[in-house]
Design an enzyme around this catalytic site. Structure first.
Site, mmCIF file in Angstrom:
data_model
loop_
_atom_site.group_PDB
_atom_site.id
_atom_site.type_symbol
_atom_site.label_atom_id
_atom_site.label_comp_id
_atom_site.label_asym_id
_atom_site.label_seq_id
_atom_site.Cartn_x
_atom_site.Cartn_y
_atom_site.Cartn_z
ATOM 1 C CB SER A 132 -4.291 -6.625 4.519
ATOM 2 O OG SER A 132 -3.990 -5.338 4.068
ATOM 3 C CE LYS A 172 -12.216 -6.995 1.377
ATOM 4 N NZ LYS A 172 -10.968 -6.358 0.975
ATOM 5 N NE ARG A 211 -2.667 -6.936 -4.600
ATOM 6 C CZ ARG A 211 -3.468 -7.072 -3.562
ATOM 7 N NH1 ARG A 211 -2.960 -7.459 -2.413
ATOM 8 N NH2 ARG A 211 -4.759 -6.860 -3.656
ATOM 9 C CG HIS A 268 -1.934 -0.964 1.390
ATOM 10 N ND1 HIS A 268 -2.027 -1.813 2.464
ATOM 11 C CD2 HIS A 268 -2.984 -1.267 0.587
ATOM 12 C CE1 HIS A 268 -3.088 -2.592 2.318
ATOM 13 N NE2 HIS A 268 -3.681 -2.288 1.192
HETATM 14 P P1 ADP Z 1 -9.772 -3.202 -0.912
HETATM 15 O O1 ADP Z 1 -10.555 -4.030 0.052
HETATM 16 O O2 ADP Z 1 -10.471 -1.955 -1.324
HETATM 17 O O3 ADP Z 1 -9.186 -3.959 -2.076
HETATM 18 P P2 ADP Z 1 -7.114 -3.173 0.202
HETATM 19 O O4 ADP Z 1 -6.652 -2.544 1.462
HETATM 20 O O5 ADP Z 1 -7.009 -4.640 0.090
HETATM 21 O O6 ADP Z 1 -8.585 -2.659 -0.001
HETATM 22 O O7 ADP Z 1 -6.332 -2.517 -1.022
HETATM 23 C C1 ADP Z 1 -6.376 -1.145 -1.273
HETATM 24 C C2 ADP Z 1 -5.632 -0.863 -2.568
HETATM 25 O O8 ADP Z 1 -4.255 -1.175 -2.424
HETATM 26 C C3 ADP Z 1 -6.133 -1.729 -3.745
HETATM 27 O O9 ADP Z 1 -6.077 -0.953 -4.922
HETATM 28 C C4 ADP Z 1 -5.128 -2.836 -3.818
HETATM 29 O O10 ADP Z 1 -5.024 -3.376 -5.124
HETATM 30 C C5 ADP Z 1 -3.859 -2.085 -3.424
HETATM 31 N N1 ADP Z 1 -2.852 -2.983 -2.894
HETATM 32 C C6 ADP Z 1 -2.934 -3.818 -1.840
HETATM 33 N N2 ADP Z 1 -1.795 -4.507 -1.672
HETATM 34 C C7 ADP Z 1 -0.952 -4.096 -2.664
HETATM 35 C C8 ADP Z 1 0.373 -4.437 -3.055
HETATM 36 N N3 ADP Z 1 1.068 -5.380 -2.424
HETATM 37 N N4 ADP Z 1 0.891 -3.813 -4.128
HETATM 38 C C9 ADP Z 1 0.163 -2.890 -4.791
HETATM 39 N N5 ADP Z 1 -1.083 -2.521 -4.493
HETATM 40 C C10 ADP Z 1 -1.634 -3.118 -3.432
#
Ligand code: ADP
Length: 163
Positions: A129, A42, A91, A18
């Site tokens: 996460s 979630k 990703r 993130h």
């Molecule tokens: P959501 O539930 O909205 O997907 P997340 O917290 O899982 O929320 O992800 C928020 C954003 O961060 C999303 O666009 C996700 O693709 C991006 N993201 C999460 N992990 C990574 C990572 N390792 N590399 C790049 N982007 C990431």
């Protein structure tokens, strides 16, 4: 006119994946609002307040990044802070399909707001996460996956759950 973007997500908890997206977004936009969008579908490990605190600490070295929470439509939040861009990370191809849906809906709801996708760095392409929580729960080393403040919070959380 300043260029304002929002970076919405669950951030449960925030990872280096993130943070990489946020930093790269902040290099391009004048201001970036990292916004916790409370998704009722979630089950989160950290409360919104805890996540706010962790993100604030992890982004404190980025002067043009703000942290917030919103319950409602992402495009409505974007309007409320005068943003006309949404930043998301990509990703894998599975992310692509999910993002296609979200982006199409956002465009349908508000075509003034454009979505931008930032491709993850190779070393974070497996990072989520959920995987961090899984590894932390069983005592694995997550020091290269999350900032120290998150590492600490995860240890505390799982110690509490055990105790
Ligand atoms: P959501 O539930 O909205 O997907 P997340 O917290 O899982 O929320 O992800 C928020 C954003 O961060 C999303 O666009 C996700 O693709 C991006 N993201 C999460 N992990 C990574 C990572 N390792 N590399 C790049 N982007 C990431």
């Amino acid at each position: 006119m300043s260029k304002i973007a929002i970076c919405p997500g669950s951030f449960d908890p925030i990872t280096f994946g993130h943070l990489d997206i946020i930093q790269r977004g902040a290099n391009v936009f004048d201001e970036v609002y990292v916004v916790i969008v409370n998704n009722s579908a979630k089950n989160s490990l950290f409360s919104v307040e805890e996540r706010l605190e962790l993100i604030t600490e992890a982004t404190k070295h980025m002067p043009n990044v703000k942290v917030d929470f919103y319950q409602g439509l992402t495009v409505d939040y974007a309007e409320s802070v005068s943003a006309n861009a949404i930043i998301r990370g990509l990703r894998a191809t599975s992310d692509f399909e999910y993002e296609m849906q979200g982006t199409s809906m956002n465009r349908f709801l508000n075509s003034r707001i454009e979505s931008f996708f930032i491709m993850t760095k190779n070393q974070y392409s497996f990072l989520s996460s959920s995987i961090v929580k899984e590894v932390a729960k069983y005592g694995g080393d997550i020091s290269e996956l999350v900032p120290p403040v998150v590492q600490e919070a995860l240890s505390k959380k799982y110690a509490q759950q055990k105790g």
